[in-house]
Design a protein around this motif. Structure first.
Motif, PDB file in Angstrom:
ATOM      1  N   GLY A   1      -5.960  -2.759   2.377  1.00 31.35           N
ATOM      2  CA  GLY A   1      -7.381  -2.862   2.041  1.00 31.35           C
ATOM      3  C   GLY A   1      -7.783  -4.309   1.780  1.00 31.35           C
ATOM      4  O   GLY A   1      -8.847  -4.771   2.222  1.00 31.35           O
ATOM      5  N   ALA A   2      -6.915  -5.027   1.062  1.00 31.90           N
ATOM      6  CA  ALA A   2      -7.201  -6.429   0.748  1.00 31.90           C
ATOM      7  C   ALA A   2      -7.187  -7.276   2.021  1.00 31.90           C
ATOM      8  O   ALA A   2      -8.054  -8.140   2.227  1.00 31.90           O
ATOM      9  CB  ALA A   2      -6.169  -6.941  -0.253  1.00 31.90           C
TER      10      ALA A   2
ATOM     11  N   SER B   1       0.834  -1.208   0.000  1.00 34.07           N
ATOM     12  CA  SER B   1       0.000   0.000   0.000  1.00 34.07           C
ATOM     13  C   SER B   1       0.864   1.252   0.000  1.00 34.07           C
ATOM     14  O   SER B   1       0.626   2.200  -0.755  1.00 34.07           O
ATOM     15  CB  SER B   1      -0.913   0.031   1.222  1.00 34.07           C
ATOM     16  N   LEU B   2       1.895   1.236   0.864  1.00 33.95           N
ATOM     17  CA  LEU B   2       2.749   2.420   1.008  1.00 33.95           C
ATOM     18  C   LEU B   2       3.400   2.792  -0.324  1.00 33.95           C
ATOM     19  O   LEU B   2       3.409   3.948  -0.735  1.00 33.95           O
ATOM     20  CB  LEU B   2       3.812   2.164   2.080  1.00 33.95           C
ATOM     21  N   ILE B   3       3.952   1.776  -0.997  1.00 29.04           N
ATOM     22  CA  ILE B   3       4.647   2.055  -2.263  1.00 29.04           C
ATOM     23  C   ILE B   3       3.673   2.611  -3.301  1.00 29.04           C
ATOM     24  O   ILE B   3       3.971   3.583  -3.989  1.00 29.04           O
ATOM     25  CB  ILE B   3       5.342   0.778  -2.769  1.00 29.04           C
TER      26      ILE B   3
ATOM     27  N   MET C   1     -10.385  -6.904   3.824  1.00 26.58           N
ATOM     28  CA  MET C   1     -11.493  -7.672   3.261  1.00 26.58           C
ATOM     29  C   MET C   1     -11.389  -9.147   3.612  1.00 26.58           C
ATOM     30  O   MET C   1     -12.380  -9.809   3.926  1.00 26.58           O
ATOM     31  CB  MET C   1     -11.527  -7.494   1.733  1.00 26.58           C
ATOM     32  N   LYS C   2     -10.136  -9.652   3.560  1.00 28.03           N
ATOM     33  CA  LYS C   2      -9.933 -11.059   3.913  1.00 28.03           C
ATOM     34  C   LYS C   2     -10.328 -11.295   5.363  1.00 28.03           C
ATOM     35  O   LYS C   2     -11.008 -12.276   5.694  1.00 28.03           O
ATOM     36  CB  LYS C   2      -8.459 -11.448   3.712  1.00 28.03           C
ATOM     37  N   ALA C   3      -9.886 -10.413   6.251  1.00 27.77           N
ATOM     38  CA  ALA C   3     -10.212 -10.545   7.668  1.00 27.77           C
ATOM     39  C   ALA C   3     -11.714 -10.505   7.878  1.00 27.77           C
ATOM     40  O   ALA C   3     -12.263 -11.248   8.691  1.00 27.77           O
ATOM     41  CB  ALA C   3      -9.529  -9.402   8.448  1.00 27.77           C
TER      42      ALA C   3
ATOM     43  N   ALA D   1      -9.766   1.150  -2.934  1.00 25.11           N
ATOM     44  CA  ALA D   1      -9.437   0.475  -4.184  1.00 25.11           C
ATOM     45  C   ALA D   1      -9.000  -0.960  -3.914  1.00 25.11           C
ATOM     46  O   ALA D   1      -9.408  -1.891  -4.616  1.00 25.11           O
ATOM     47  CB  ALA D   1      -8.338   1.245  -4.916  1.00 25.11           C
ATOM     48  N   GLU D   2      -8.190  -1.140  -2.878  1.00 27.22           N
ATOM     49  CA  GLU D   2      -7.710  -2.480  -2.562  1.00 27.22           C
ATOM     50  C   GLU D   2      -8.839  -3.387  -2.057  1.00 27.22           C
ATOM     51  O   GLU D   2      -8.859  -4.591  -2.315  1.00 27.22           O
ATOM     52  CB  GLU D   2      -6.590  -2.412  -1.509  1.00 27.22           C
ATOM     53  N   MET D   3      -9.786  -2.771  -1.373  1.00 26.45           N
ATOM     54  CA  MET D   3     -10.923  -3.567  -0.898  1.00 26.45           C
ATOM     55  C   MET D   3     -11.752  -4.100  -2.060  1.00 26.45           C
ATOM     56  O   MET D   3     -12.249  -5.221  -2.043  1.00 26.45           O
ATOM     57  CB  MET D   3     -11.816  -2.719   0.019  1.00 26.45           C
ATOM     58  N   VAL D   4     -11.871  -3.256  -3.101  1.00 22.73           N
ATOM     59  CA  VAL D   4     -12.735  -3.626  -4.206  1.00 22.73           C
ATOM     60  C   VAL D   4     -12.023  -4.510  -5.219  1.00 22.73           C
ATOM     61  O   VAL D   4     -12.572  -5.506  -5.683  1.00 22.73           O
ATOM     62  CB  VAL D   4     -13.282  -2.359  -4.897  1.00 22.73           C
ATOM     63  N   ALA D   5     -10.782  -4.149  -5.572  1.00 19.07           N
ATOM     64  CA  ALA D   5     -10.250  -4.720  -6.791  1.00 19.07           C
ATOM     65  C   ALA D   5      -8.878  -5.366  -6.706  1.00 19.07           C
ATOM     66  O   ALA D   5      -8.509  -6.103  -7.615  1.00 19.07           O
ATOM     67  CB  ALA D   5     -10.216  -3.629  -7.858  1.00 19.07           C
ATOM     68  N   ILE D   6      -8.113  -5.076  -5.680  1.00 17.60           N
ATOM     69  CA  ILE D   6      -6.718  -5.512  -5.739  1.00 17.60           C
ATOM     70  C   ILE D   6      -6.424  -6.491  -4.615  1.00 17.60           C
ATOM     71  O   ILE D   6      -6.800  -6.248  -3.456  1.00 17.60           O
ATOM     72  CB  ILE D   6      -5.790  -4.291  -5.670  1.00 17.60           C
ATOM     73  N   PRO D   7      -5.783  -7.612  -4.908  1.00 19.57           N
ATOM     74  CA  PRO D   7      -5.643  -8.667  -3.911  1.00 19.57           C
ATOM     75  C   PRO D   7      -4.551  -8.465  -2.870  1.00 19.57           C
ATOM     76  O   PRO D   7      -4.392  -9.314  -1.999  1.00 19.57           O
ATOM     77  CB  PRO D   7      -5.342  -9.904  -4.766  1.00 19.57           C
TER      78      PRO D   7
END
Lengths: 253, 353
Positions: A208-209, A64-66, A212-214, A198-204
């Motif tokens: 954010g991802a 995420s940071l990068i 969603m997994k948690a 964005a990571e919650m919706v689309a990026i694994p």
């Protein structure tokens, strides 16, 4: 009263400590219904330690940071450069302003579906989203900053022999810095909010991802760990720009 | 230093302005607000559009951008760069001209010394007083040793004390540098004190150009009179030297002491606001103090004018309404006058206009 003076700088910590204390007590003793979904603070801290130790949190955080760093810095630089030109040269403003005013109202996440199709799901996708999210506000703050520079200062610089380029670099841009920093500060926090979405919706990968997994595993403690990381990052990015603004413009403002 | 010639300058406010500023002279452009004074400075600096021509030493400069006209311009609001400290403000023109660092440091040092502001060199403009800003702005304008200096109301933002002090200093500096200077002001007293010559401008037209005595004694037309005010002009019969730069002249039976050093005085001039009026005998030495009788009281909206017969002279004195009302003066009343010594202007020879 004077005896309590040593407390003053630490004063703001007290409510936070109290907040965590109340949280701990309420969760431990199941004081609210549905406490199954409400882990105590100490459990969250434990989980934070686990996730850090086994590298899951660090890996996701770094992804995420990068993304934020690349998207935000390229977006801001583009915003500052184009904004400076728009603010200084009326022709550039007249040409670009109509286009940008059409694109600006679209929320950064609104681009997600179309970008997924154009670029596929990969590292470029979140970076472009962050780029868009940072570009417009920094652009408009820069334009305002440059436009509000007193025209007489520019006239003075001309009579002192400064070329247009000199004036732009030595007068207009430095005087627009307070406005530019306002844009950077607001967007630095916003970039984190958008990347998570964005990571919650689309990026694994990324925070954010992980979030969603948690959620799908009903690991509320991990969800809260992710939220705390997010809060800390938003805050420290904004703080960084407040600090930089003071460092750069504090002497003369 | 270059002479500046303006030929047929016309734009949104200037109307066919022709004006010559001699090499090394300080010409004051005097006129009310909105007369076009600042615009004319901008024309010379190349900062605004105009028709007509500007010559520096006979060479047309109309096509030259402001950057290449070699002018020092002191703006009315001074316009120091807020993000640069004093030394960097002064060094600005040298830096953009690409001077080497050591030369810049030397030149900035010279200017800081010249304006006596060395102690301010690392301060930022927001931490300077009005007078200090003034000096910094002037040092900045002089950094490249321009041949022409434009000063737009250079003292208007200062308090009276500082303004008076800087005024003479400014004049001295201009003399020493021998720089051709156009000085804009709307203050008559300021103009008179610093000017080699005065140009009166009104609604974009130059109404009169001349030495201050010429303008005061022989105003060219109604507009000039309206602006400078109709002065009291007294014919003098005899002159007696008192030494120490003072002479006593007899005008219509009154012995008047005036600052003067030279030939016999033909006329003296004194503005109505420079005559003190009092219903009681004022204390102090009997110099330029006379008795008179009020023959008329006029009340134009801005102030009160009292016509006084003193000796064989008709004098007009002027005062604000509130002072007039506090004294309760009436026509026919006997009153005491003081003619302010330093405000009396002397005319030696007859000027042919």
């Amino acid at each position: 009263m004077n005896k309590l003076n040593w407390l003053k700088p630490q004063w703001s910590i007290l409510p936070v400590v109290m907040f965590f204390g109340v949280w701990e007590v309420v969760a431990r003793f199941g004081l609210i219904p549905g406490h199954f979904f409400f882990p105590p603070f100490t459990t969250v801290v434990q989980e934070f330690y686990h996730l850090t130790a086994n590298g899951v949190l660090v890996d996701n955080f770094l992804s995420s940071l990068i993304r934020v760093l690349i998207g935000f810095s390229t977006g801001s630089i583009a915003g500052i450069v184009i904004g400076t030109l728009m603010g200084y040269k009326e022709n550039v403003d007249k040409t670009l302003h109509p286009i940008f005013s059409l694109l600006y109202p679209i929320p950064a996440l609104g681009w997600l579906p179309i970008l997924m199709l154009w670029f596929g799901i990969g590292e470029m996708l979140p970076i472009i989203i962050i780029f868009i999210c940072s570009f417009f506000p920094v652009l408009y703050n820069t334009v305002t900053g440059i436009k509000t520079v007193d025209r007489n200062l520019i006239k003075v610089a001309k009579t002192l022999g400064a070329s247009e380029r000199n004036i732009l670099i030595t007068i207009a841009l430095p005087l627009a810095l307070p406005n530019i920093f306002t844009g950077l500060r607001l967007e630095a926090g916003m970039a984190w909010r958008v990347i998570i979405a964005a990571e919650m919706v689309a990026i694994p990968t990324g925070i954010g991802a992980l979030l969603m997994k948690a959620e799908s595993l009903i690991r509320i403690d991990i969800v809260i760990v992710c939220l705390i990381v997010l809060a800390v990052m938003c805050l420290s990015f904004e703080r960084f720009f407040i600090f930089m603004e003071h460092k750069v413009t504090g002497k003369w403002r | 230093m270059p002479a500046v010639d303006l030929k047929g300058i016309t734009n949104f406010i200037c109307q066919d302005i022709n004006l010559d500023i001699l090499s090394g002279e300080l010409l004051v452009l005097l006129g009310p607000n909105g007369a076009g004074k600042t615009t004319l400075l901008n024309v010379i600096a190349g900062l605004t559009e105009y028709e007509g021509s500007v010559f520096f030493d006979g060479i047309v400069v109309d096509r030259l951008p402001p950057q290449r006209r070699g002018i020092g311009y002191l703006f009315q609001d001074l316009m120091l760069f807020p993000h640069l400290d004093v030394a960097s403000n002064i060094a600005y023109s040298l830096k953009v001209q690409g001077w080497p660092r050591e030369k810049i440091e030397t030149r900035v040092g010279e200017l800081l010394d010249l304006m006596r502001i060395k102690h301010l060199s690392s301060r930022y403009p927001r931490n300077l007083s009005g007078g200090e800003k003034q000096r910094v702005a002037l040092a900045r304008a002089l950094a490249l040793s321009p041949g022409i200096l434009l000063l737009d109301e250079p003292l208007s933002s200062l308090d009276l004390q500082t303004s008076k002090y800087l005024r003479s200093e400014l004049k001295q500096l201009q003399r020493n540098l021998g720089i051709t200077t156009l000085y804009v002001t709307h203050e008559l007293a300021e103009a008179e004190e610093v000017a080699d010559r005065i140009a009166i401008i009104h609604k974009g037209r130059i109404e009169q150009v001349g030495r201050s005595e010429e303008v005061f004694f022989y105003p060219a037309n109604e507009k000039v009179v309206a602006f400078i005010g109709a002065p009291n002009i007294l014919q003098c019969d005899s002159t007696r030297n008192l030494g120490q730069g003072l002479v006593e002249v007899r005008c219509g039976g009154l012995p008047i002491v005036v600052p003067h050093d030279g030939n016999s005085v033909q006329r003296i001039v004194l503005f109505p606001r420079d005559i003190y009026v009092s219903p009681m005998k004022p204390p102090g030495p009997e110099v330029n103090r006379f008795k008179g009788v009020i023959s008329e009281i006029k009340a134009p909206p801005e102030s009160i004018q009292i016509v006084i017969k003193a000796g064989n002279n008709q004098l007009v004195a002027e005062m604000p309404h509130y002072i007039f009302e506090s004294m309760g003066l009436k026509v026919g009343q006997e009153i005491f006058l003081i003619l302010k010594l330093r405000r009396i202007k002397v005319y030696e020879e007859k000027v042919s206009l």
